[in-house]
Design a protein around this motif. Structure first.
Motif, PDB file in Angstrom:
ATOM      1  N   ASP A 255      -4.509   9.254   0.766  1.00 50.60           N
ATOM      2  CA  ASP A 255      -4.198   7.889   1.678  1.00 50.60           C
ATOM      3  C   ASP A 255      -2.987   8.171   2.574  1.00 50.60           C
ATOM      4  OD1 ASP A 255      -6.417   6.769   0.452  1.00 50.60           O
ATOM      5  OD2 ASP A 255      -5.096   5.479  -0.935  1.00 50.60           O
TER       6      ASP A 255
ATOM      7  N   HIS B 109       0.975  -1.228   0.146  1.00 48.90           N
ATOM      8  CA  HIS B 109       0.199   0.165   0.031  1.00 48.90           C
ATOM      9  C   HIS B 109       0.708   1.307  -0.101  1.00 48.90           C
ATOM     10  CE1 HIS B 109      -2.154   3.247   1.918  1.00 48.90           C
ATOM     11  NE2 HIS B 109      -2.996   3.001   1.043  1.00 48.90           N
ATOM     12  N   HIS B 110       2.114   1.250   0.712  1.00 55.34           N
ATOM     13  CA  HIS B 110       2.823   2.393   0.986  1.00 55.34           C
ATOM     14  C   HIS B 110       4.261   2.093   1.227  1.00 55.34           C
ATOM     15  CE1 HIS B 110       1.635   1.907   5.053  1.00 55.34           C
ATOM     16  NE2 HIS B 110       2.882   2.461   5.236  1.00 55.34           N
TER      17      HIS B 110
END
Length: 194
Positions: free
Chosen positions: A120, A101-102
């Motif tokens: 996000d 996701h990151h």
């Protein structure tokens, strides 16, 4: 060092870190949606691969921040592109190996949060947010927004090639108010005169 380079090719050549996002390989509709300067889907695919491989060496690392390819397996593109690829998952990504996701990155005295959609990023993050997702379509997310501390590496903002982290830092991030693309001059922050 010259003598070492003769005996050990590659001596002194350290690997580099690059950033890229939103290639949308094999995605015909992106040509029109983002006004990409390519005559056809095959022209875009070929040109994106060529531009990538012109700047990225096999030993380099590229963080790709989402929407790598559309339709079919991404394996073909992964094989054709130089460098070690670290994938951040975008809203169109399917089947990317190891995609997360990151990620966070400390480099050159800066802290970076790497994510596909800038919305996000955690509100508590104090460093810079490097993202994609917005392409060249959302005015508050130009290539560099010094007030929001965001850096948009959608390929439309980086000249359709991965951006070296060293080049990004050479722009003096702290003094830039706004920069639309890698090819436009920055608007610098006003300094108070005392």
């Amino acid at each position: 060092d010259r003598i070492r380079a003769l005996f050990w090719p590659g001596w002194g050549n350290k690997s580099k870190i690059f950033l890229a996002s939103d290639l949308h390989l094999n995605h015909a509709k992106i040509l029109r949606h983002c006004h990409r300067p390519f005559s056809s889907l095959s022209h875009m695919n070929r040109d994106l691969v060529d531009r990538w491989n012109r700047v990225v060496e096999p030993r380099d690392t590229v963080y790709h921040l989402g929407d790598f390819s559309i339709r079919g397996s991404p394996d073909r593109w992964i094989r054709e592109l130089n460098g070690k690829k670290v994938f951040i998952r975008g809203n169109h990504d399917r089947g990317l190996p190891g995609a997360t996701h990151h990620a966070t990155l400390s480099y050159g005295g800066y802290e970076f949060y790497l994510v596909h959609d800038p919305r996000d990023a955690p509100l508590s993050w104090n460093g810079w947010v490097i993202h994609g997702h917005t392409h060249n379509k959302v005015p508050q997310y130009p290539f560099i927004n010094g007030e929001r501390k965001t850096i948009n590496v959608s390929c439309e903002c980086t000249g359709y090639a991965p951006l070296s982290l060293d080049h990004l830092l050479s722009l003096d991030l702290g003094s830039i108010h706004r920069m639309e693309t890698i090819h436009t001059p920055p608007v610098m922050k006003e300094t108070s005169k005392t």
